[in-house]
Design a protein around this motif. Structure first.
Motif, mmCIF file in Angstrom:
data_model
loop_
_atom_site.group_PDB
_atom_site.id
_atom_site.type_symbol
_atom_site.label_atom_id
_atom_site.label_comp_id
_atom_site.label_asym_id
_atom_site.label_seq_id
_atom_site.Cartn_x
_atom_site.Cartn_y
_atom_site.Cartn_z
ATOM 1 N N SER A 214 -52.653 -31.928 80.546
ATOM 2 C CA SER A 214 -52.189 -32.345 79.430
ATOM 3 C C SER A 214 -52.952 -32.186 78.190
ATOM 4 N N LEU A 215 -52.301 -31.891 76.984
ATOM 5 C CA LEU A 215 -53.122 -31.623 75.931
ATOM 6 C C LEU A 215 -52.482 -32.392 74.675
ATOM 7 N N LYS A 216 -52.995 -32.965 73.972
ATOM 8 C CA LYS A 216 -52.521 -33.545 72.830
ATOM 9 C C LYS A 216 -52.736 -32.905 71.488
ATOM 10 N N ILE A 217 -51.550 -32.587 70.834
ATOM 11 C CA ILE A 217 -51.836 -31.952 69.586
ATOM 12 C C ILE A 217 -51.384 -32.734 68.151
ATOM 13 N N ASP A 218 -52.361 -32.896 67.329
ATOM 14 C CA ASP A 218 -52.177 -33.472 66.215
ATOM 15 C C ASP A 218 -53.020 -32.899 65.067
ATOM 16 N N LEU A 219 -52.319 -33.192 63.864
ATOM 17 C CA LEU A 219 -52.816 -32.280 62.994
ATOM 18 C C LEU A 219 -54.262 -33.074 62.166
ATOM 19 N N GLU A 220 -55.206 -32.170 61.714
ATOM 20 C CA GLU A 220 -56.507 -32.720 61.114
ATOM 21 C C GLU A 220 -56.199 -33.095 59.764
ATOM 22 N N ILE B 271 -50.720 -26.057 57.934
ATOM 23 C CA ILE B 271 -49.290 -26.332 57.883
ATOM 24 C C ILE B 271 -48.920 -27.355 56.763
ATOM 25 N N LYS B 272 -47.639 -27.040 56.177
ATOM 26 C CA LYS B 272 -47.253 -27.820 55.143
ATOM 27 C C LYS B 272 -46.503 -29.069 55.671
ATOM 28 N N THR B 273 -46.936 -30.145 55.342
ATOM 29 C CA THR B 273 -46.193 -31.416 55.586
ATOM 30 C C THR B 273 -45.864 -32.349 54.357
ATOM 31 N N TYR B 274 -45.182 -33.333 54.558
ATOM 32 C CA TYR B 274 -44.573 -34.069 53.516
ATOM 33 C C TYR B 274 -45.911 -34.819 52.817
ATOM 34 N N LYS B 275 -47.001 -34.885 53.845
ATOM 35 C CA LYS B 275 -48.244 -35.456 53.087
ATOM 36 C C LYS B 275 -49.391 -34.651 52.754
ATOM 37 N N GLY B 276 -48.848 -33.219 52.451
ATOM 38 C CA GLY B 276 -49.682 -32.421 51.781
ATOM 39 C C GLY B 276 -50.023 -31.274 52.841
#
Lengths: 223, 207
Positions: free
Chosen positions: B201-207, B10-15
């Motif tokens: 519940s499931l937490k989703i976050d980017l690696e 996934i492209k984010t502003y942090k790269g």
């Protein structure tokens, strides 16, 4: 007044608009999907008739359609069809000349629809084709009408391209705009005025129609 | 049971970051998906629906393989029977409330029942432009339910509903979901919204 040039113009505009509805809509859809460099180049080529002087376009079409060219001789040999100084030639040239007037508004309207509309339809089991006809196309109806009407009006007013590849053959390629030029050239100002007035009236009605279609839209039809 | 193991760049502003999810959703469970904005929650739902294809992934639903990138298997969204409630509702401006439901199902009894549950009977011939925000959101939920989905994905689907309306809708929703044997995932930013609805519940976050 001789009505044949007016009738020829109306016939040319109607046939051109119908052909462009058939090829312009799928083309607009294709261009509205994710863009690539290839698509940008194709879109630039399709937009050229908007900015090119009509005589330049007409000149190159004349070279392409001439019986001495590869395309021209092939058409003549296989279909006994000559696209120079013929009504068929005018239709082909008008389709190329008016293509951006059909494709551009429809493409822009399709690109502005939220991608989730099509996605929602896919999750409901609908194919791409069914989604296009039942969800996407009905929601760009206004742009579609505007595009069709502008294409018609643009073809009615065509002059440079028609003169280059069609000349002014009476009853074949002498459309209303050519008839005006011809009348003035022969000092028949009364005749020129009659054609000019009829063309003015027809195009005015068309433009009024476009604004009626768009009276509820936030943007003007030409934006 | 839905088993999923996916990796998607996934492209984010942090790269470039990576969305990585490896989990199991039990049959007929309701799972709340949470995590920071831009963490890929919507992308995750779209991957489940078949609208986005991850670089690597494996998804099975009730033993049926939906996605297996290693073996080049990818069932299109049309064949997954996933009900999706989009964040922007994705209502069709050209269709009335009833036409939306008819687009999803031919079952007239179900349509009438859904209109009743969503308190939409009086608006059945209205187009989305003439509905309030809450009514539009309810219509989006009803349309997804009309599919009798095996998996229901709700992306912020209760945000425009007031407390009373939401609680009533959730009560009715639970009855339908049990009846259709639907597994549900609900993305929500507000803990309050899913109380009494989600059981996992499931937490989703980017690696």
């Amino acid at each position: 007044m001789e009505w044949t040039p007016i009738w020829l113009s109306l016939k040319l505009a109607a046939i051109t608009t119908l052909i462009l509805l058939v090829i312009g809509i799928p083309l607009a859809y294709w261009l509205s999907r994710r863009s690539s460099l290839f698509k940008v180049v194709i879109e630039a080529i399709l937009t050229m008739p908007l900015v090119l002087p009509p005589s330049v376009l007409g000149f190159y079409l004349l070279l392409c359609f001439s019986p001495h060219s590869i395309l021209g001789s092939w058409l003549l040999q296989h279909f006994n069809l000559s696209l120079v100084f013929s009504f068929e030639g005018l239709v082909v040239a008008s389709v190329i000349y008016s293509l951006p007037f059909m494709v551009s508004p429809v493409k822009s309207a399709l690109a502005h629809l939220s991608p989730s509309l099509a996605e929602a339809s896919y999750t409901m089991g609908k194919s791409k084709l069914e989604t296009f006809y039942r969800v996407l196309l009905p929601n760009v109806k206004t742009s579609l009408w505007t595009a069709a009407v502008l294409t018609f009006a643009h073809t009615m007013g065509e002059f440079g391209v028609v003169l280059m590849i069609g000349g002014k053959l009476e009853g074949v390629t002498k459309v209303a705009s050519i008839a005006i030029y011809d009348a003035v050239d022969n000092n028949q100002y009364d005749k020129a005025n009659q054609y000019a007035f009829v063309l003015f009236a027809i195009t005015f009605v068309i433009v009024v129609l476009v604004f009626i279609f768009n009276r509820n839209a936030s943007r003007g039809p030409l934006e | 049971m839905i088993e999923i193991a996916i990796r998607k760049k996934i492209k984010t502003y942090k790269g470039n970051r990576e969305l990585q999810v490896d989990t199991v959703f039990p049959d007929q469970s309701v799972t709340k998906i949470y995590g920071p904005s831009g963490a890929g929650k919507t992308t995750f739902l779209k991957i489940l629906a078949g609208l986005v294809v991850p670089e690597q992934g494996f998804i099975t639903a009730e033993g049926e393989v939906w996605l297996d990138t290693a073996n080049k298997i990818n069932k299109p969204p049309q064949q997954r029977r996933v009900g999706f409630v989009f964040q922007d509702y994705a209502l069709f401006p050209n269709m009335t409330v009833t036409e939306h439901l008819q687009f999803a199902t031919k079952d007239h009894q179900l349509i009438n029942r859904l209109l009743y549950i969503g308190r939409m009977e009086n608006f059945s011939s209205q187009r989305p432009a003439h509905l309030s925000g809450g009514q539009q959101q309810r219509l989006a939920i009803l349309r997804a339910l009309a599919l009798k989905p095996s998996l229901l994905l709700l992306d912020e689907a209760f945000s425009a509903l007031d407390d009373e309306l939401r609680e009533n809708l959730i009560t009715d929703l639970k009855i339908l979901l049990t009846e259709f044997e639907t597994t549900t995932l609900v993305v929500s930013h507000h803990a309050q919204e899913t109380i009494g609805f989600a059981d996992h519940s499931l937490k989703i976050d980017l690696e």
